[in-house]
Design a protein around this motif. Structure first.
Motif, PDB file in Angstrom:
ATOM      1  N   PHE A 100     -20.912   7.133  48.415  1.00 15.69           N
ATOM      2  CA  PHE A 100     -20.712   5.659  49.663  1.00 15.69           C
ATOM      3  C   PHE A 100     -19.599   5.602  49.485  1.00 15.69           C
ATOM      4  CE2 PHE A 100     -26.105   6.061  50.072  1.00 15.69           C
ATOM      5  CZ  PHE A 100     -25.370   6.372  51.211  1.00 15.69           C
ATOM      6  N   ALA A 101     -19.336   5.704  47.890  1.00 14.71           N
ATOM      7  CA  ALA A 101     -18.508   3.781  48.098  1.00 14.71           C
ATOM      8  C   ALA A 101     -16.781   4.764  47.712  1.00 14.71           C
ATOM      9  CB  ALA A 101     -17.974   3.829  45.970  1.00 14.71           C
TER      10      ALA A 101
ATOM     11  N   CYS B  59     -11.557  10.855  40.371  1.00 16.09           N
ATOM     12  CA  CYS B  59     -12.460  10.204  41.627  1.00 16.09           C
ATOM     13  C   CYS B  59     -11.693  10.175  42.952  1.00 16.09           C
ATOM     14  CB  CYS B  59     -13.115   8.990  40.545  1.00 16.09           C
ATOM     15  SG  CYS B  59     -13.533   7.637  42.337  1.00 16.09           S
TER      16      CYS B  59
ATOM     17  N   GLY C 215     -17.017   4.476  51.922  1.00 15.12           N
ATOM     18  CA  GLY C 215     -16.339   3.214  52.025  1.00 15.12           C
ATOM     19  C   GLY C 215     -14.576   2.439  51.887  1.00 15.12           C
ATOM     20  N   ALA C 216     -13.943   3.904  51.251  1.00 14.90           N
ATOM     21  CA  ALA C 216     -12.829   3.612  50.373  1.00 14.90           C
ATOM     22  C   ALA C 216     -12.577   4.610  52.070  1.00 14.90           C
ATOM     23  CB  ALA C 216     -12.417   5.312  49.324  1.00 14.90           C
TER      24      ALA C 216
ATOM     25  N   ILE D  16     -25.645   8.512  47.030  1.00 12.15           N
ATOM     26  CA  ILE D  16     -25.431   7.199  46.482  1.00 12.15           C
ATOM     27  C   ILE D  16     -23.997   7.358  44.978  1.00 12.15           C
ATOM     28  CG2 ILE D  16     -27.169   5.739  44.941  1.00 12.15           C
ATOM     29  CD1 ILE D  16     -29.079   5.778  46.348  1.00 12.15           C
TER      30      ILE D  16
ATOM     31  N   ILE E  44     -12.052   8.095  44.518  1.00 10.67           N
ATOM     32  CA  ILE E  44     -12.101   6.882  45.061  1.00 10.67           C
ATOM     33  C   ILE E  44     -10.409   6.456  45.085  1.00 10.67           C
ATOM     34  CG2 ILE E  44     -12.716   3.950  45.516  1.00 10.67           C
ATOM     35  CD1 ILE E  44     -15.188   5.520  44.525  1.00 10.67           C
TER      36      ILE E  44
ATOM     37  N   ASN F 238     -13.474   4.647  54.956  1.00 10.39           N
ATOM     38  CA  ASN F 238     -13.414   3.740  56.189  1.00 10.39           C
ATOM     39  C   ASN F 238     -11.961   2.466  56.327  1.00 10.39           C
ATOM     40  OD1 ASN F 238     -14.483   2.313  58.252  1.00 10.39           O
ATOM     41  ND2 ASN F 238     -15.839   0.703  57.092  1.00 10.39           N
TER      42      ASN F 238
END
Lengths: 53, 667
Positions: free
Chosen positions: B584-585, B351, B588-589, B526, B353, B591
């Motif tokens: 998006f997740a 993944c 976010g990581a 998403i 993230i 960012n």
């Protein structure tokens, strides 16, 4: 009758899914990244994007 | 009572944490797997009724003077959060290096217990350690442990020693006598470090006996000469990845997937039969096609992903992946990165993230941000169902599609790294020093646990966010703007089609200018698995694994006719899905790790531009090769690509000029 059962099943599935998403959000202090995030509910403060807190 | 687990990277802290808490945090046979602290409770079977004992797993550190951000997490925790006991995990095969940190921990005034871990490895390599004498010299308990062992492995004794150390309340006596004195605080740190190294070397000489001569090449060294060779390393890596994809995508994976899809089909039929034919068409579409069909289409790929994760976990555990970092280092150096950037990319295969989060082991800011930008290019677990779907439908050999996507990603990471380096105007050189973990026979159990953990996350995702998305997509496809049910023959009149239709126009030069693909691209942001779910719902295909069903839907014509795109367009869609921004997740990581708005939005813009340009090239070149003429929307697409490429080139020139100016000023 079958239509009613179908509505109930759909409502139950959607309710459970939304509840799980909201639970993860709560456990992640409202971080919106929990949507689909494998760390949902078990991330630490340091992991969360500041912009999404 | 709070116990902190500390030690050098790859000493086995997380493995020990998992063993004493029963949790299943990700472990790997390389340094830097853990980048943030994790908390758990010690299993009651190990505490002997001593109540709740909290244990905190900390990232690896070589000393209390942090070099990287994850080492800072460890330093801050042991200094500021006052754990009751510190368990210092020392790799028994590397005590001369590990004890430097131990001697620093002993100066904190907190009870310390040393876990002499990996004792099974020392026995095999002919190293003998006198743990009693070591305990006397350090002035703290030393317990021999084997954290990977299924049986006790010294864990109960370790926990009891920690509890006793806390109850006794004895502060350890620092072996370096003057380290804690005020004079020592003002002393030059380098001189103090030299003293500490001398002390550690003296201790090691007294407690350690090695049967093997250090000058003699071990079997591991010989293997490394081949596996990490600058010429052979890359072909070996390519062969390994091809094998992994072959087993997961062509051999074992589809066989298992067929079984699972059979069950899903059975469940679909059961619900359909139970609710009867009198069910309202909207409810039928929502429940059977949207929810069960859409989620089922995604879950159907789970066996392929599980087999892939299992294979990758075996590779991680064997120590091979650390060698990949060494092999890739020479290529990464050319773009100002290093082998250290490879670790986040390997983690990203599961993944993106945690992969992006793993970039915090990189000290250099530009390298860290660049790695966070490039890591999502590696096909993650969520993108694999899309690759498997298109490879299965459009290309006979599934393995080469997955493998080529993997290597295209690596190639584009190198090219993109060069571009980003030019844009930033950074000409600094990178250095890479990595402790190579020993090879070991991979643990089937550990790999299975890792696989099941990832599979669970996949299923939870399918049952939550993907279920909701598919239900929404189905509803938007069922109704028009007047909230009337759209006839099955006119899906283009639906709300979904009218929303996705305008976006589809920009995809015409890429070969997939259909509203269904545009909708899938949006829902893919998403969660990438949504691409498969949305395609299943919009094309009314509930089973992607069984190719025969697809053939029936297309009226017996070619399977790809269902989607209405060519093989070149399918490859183009895969490339688009691979290089455009992640979910998006993961954004976010990105960012979070980049800590810069400018970098974050620049990265998103770069990923969008790169995805579009590459996708255009793949579709148009593929169409020219297969038909002899360019594909649809060639002129418009070429203009868009020229603008995007022009902006990137302009930024590169501006960055290079800035770098020249800096070097002139410096001179």
């Amino acid at each position: 009758m079958n239509n009613l059962i179908a509505v109930l099943i759909i409502a139950l599935l959607v309710f459970l899914a939304v509840r799980k998403i909201l639970q993860n959000r709560k456990m992640s202090d409202g971080c919106i990244s929990c949507m689909g995030c494998p760390l949902a509910g078990k991330c630490s403060e340091d992991d969360r994007p500041p912009s999404t807190k | 009572m709070k116990i902190a687990l500390t030690g050098n990277p790859n000493s086995g802290k997380t493995t020990l944490f998992n063993a004493i808490t029963g949790r299943i945090e990700h472990v790997g046979n390389w340094p830097g797997v853990t980048v943030e602290k994790k908390e758990g409770y010690i299993k009651s079977s190990l505490t002997s009724g001593k109540g709740n004992l909290t244990v905190v797993d900390l990232p690896g550190a070589y000393s209390l003077a942090p070099f990287t951000s994850e080492e800072t997490v460890t330093r801050d925790f042991v200094l500021n959060e006052s754990p009751d006991v510190i368990i210092n995990i020392v790799d028994a095969s590397q005590i001369s290096r590990s004890l430097f940190f131990t001697t620093q921990l002993l100066e904190l005034g907190i009870p310390v217990v040393v876990a002499l871990n990996k004792c099974d490895m020392t026995a095999k390599t002919g190293i003998q350690i006198d743990s009693r004498l070591l305990g006397k010299l350090l002035g703290c308990p030393v317990i021999e442990t084997v954290a990977v062992k299924n049986t006790d492995g010294g864990l109960k004794a370790l926990v009891q020693a920690a509890v006793s150390a806390r109850s006794a309340g004895i502060r350890p006596q620092p072996p370096l006598a003057d380290a804690g004195s005020p004079a020592a605080a003002e002393e030059d740190r380098e001189a103090l470090d030299k003293k500490r190294f001398a002390l550690v070397n003296e201790m090691t000489a007294r407690v350690e006996k090695r049967k093997t001569e250090s000058s003699r090449q071990s079997l591991q060294d010989k293997a490394d000469r081949i596996i990490a060779d600058k010429w052979l390393g890359l072909p070996i890596f390519a062969a390994v990845i091809w094998l992994v994809f072959s087993i997961s995508q062509s051999w074992a994976g589809p066989w298992l997937a067929d079984v699972l899809v059979g069950w899903i089909d059975g469940f679909h039929g059961l619900v359909e039969g139970a609710l009867g034919e009198g069910l309202h068409p909207v409810l039928s579409a929502l429940l059977l096609d949207g929810i069960i069909g859409g989620v089922g289409a995604v879950v159907g790929f789970l066996p392929l992903i599980m087999v892939l994760f299992f294979m990758l976990a075996l590779l991680e555990d064997s120590g091979y992946m650390a060698r990949v970092a060494v092999v890739m280092d020479r290529y990464f150096k050319k773009m100002g990165l290093s082998g250290k950037s490879v670790i986040p990319m390997i983690v990203s295969t599961g993944c993106a993230i945690p992969g992006i989060m793993a970039t915090r082991t990189i000290k250099n800011e530009r390298q860290r941000r660049t790695t966070a930008l490039l890591s999502p290019f590696i096909p993650c677990g969520a993108k694999l169902p899309v690759i498997a779907l298109f490879a299965g439908v459009f290309f006979g050999d599934r393995a080469w599609v997955g493998t080529s996507m993997y290597f295209l990603a690596i190639f584009m990471i190198i090219i993109s790294g060069l571009i980003v380096r030019k844009i930033t105007g950074d000409t600094s050189r990178s250095y890479f020093v990595m402790e190579l973990p020993p090879y070991r026979f991979p643990g089937i159990g550990r790999a299975a646990v890792s696989m099941m953990s990832r599979a669970k996350a996949f299923i939870i995702k399918a049952g939550t966010i993907i279920l909701i998305c598919n239900a929404v997509v189905q509803l938007l496809q069922t109704f028009n703007w007047q909230f009337q049910v759209v006839p099955g023959s006119q899906p283009a009149a639906s709300i979904l089609a009218s929303l996705a239709g305008p976006l589809a126009v920009i995809f015409i030069p890429l070969g997939f200018g259909l509203w269904q693909f545009a909708a899938a691209a949006i829902t893919g942001f998403i969660a990438k698995e949504n691409v498969v779910g949305t395609l299943a719902v919009t094309f009314s295909v509930t089973n992607f694994i069984d190719v025969e069903e697809l053939a029936l839907i297309s009226g017996g014509t070619e399977v790809m006719g269902v989607f209405g795109i060519t093989a070149a367009a399918a490859l183009s869609y895969l490339v688009f899905n691979l290089f455009t921004p992640p979910c998006f997740a993961a954004m976010g990581a990105m960012n979070s790790e980049m800590e810069s708005r400018k970098w974050f939005w620049g990265a998103i813009g770069f990923q969008l531009a790169l995805g579009y340009i590459l996708s255009f090239i793949v579709y148009q070149a593929g169409t020219v090769i297969t038909t002899g003429a360019p594909g649809n929307g060639f002129t418009g697409g070429l203009a868009a690509v020229a603008v995007l490429a022009g902006v990137i080139i302009f930024l590169m020139i501006r960055g290079s000029r800035g770098a020249d100016l800096k070097s002139v000023k410096a001179a």
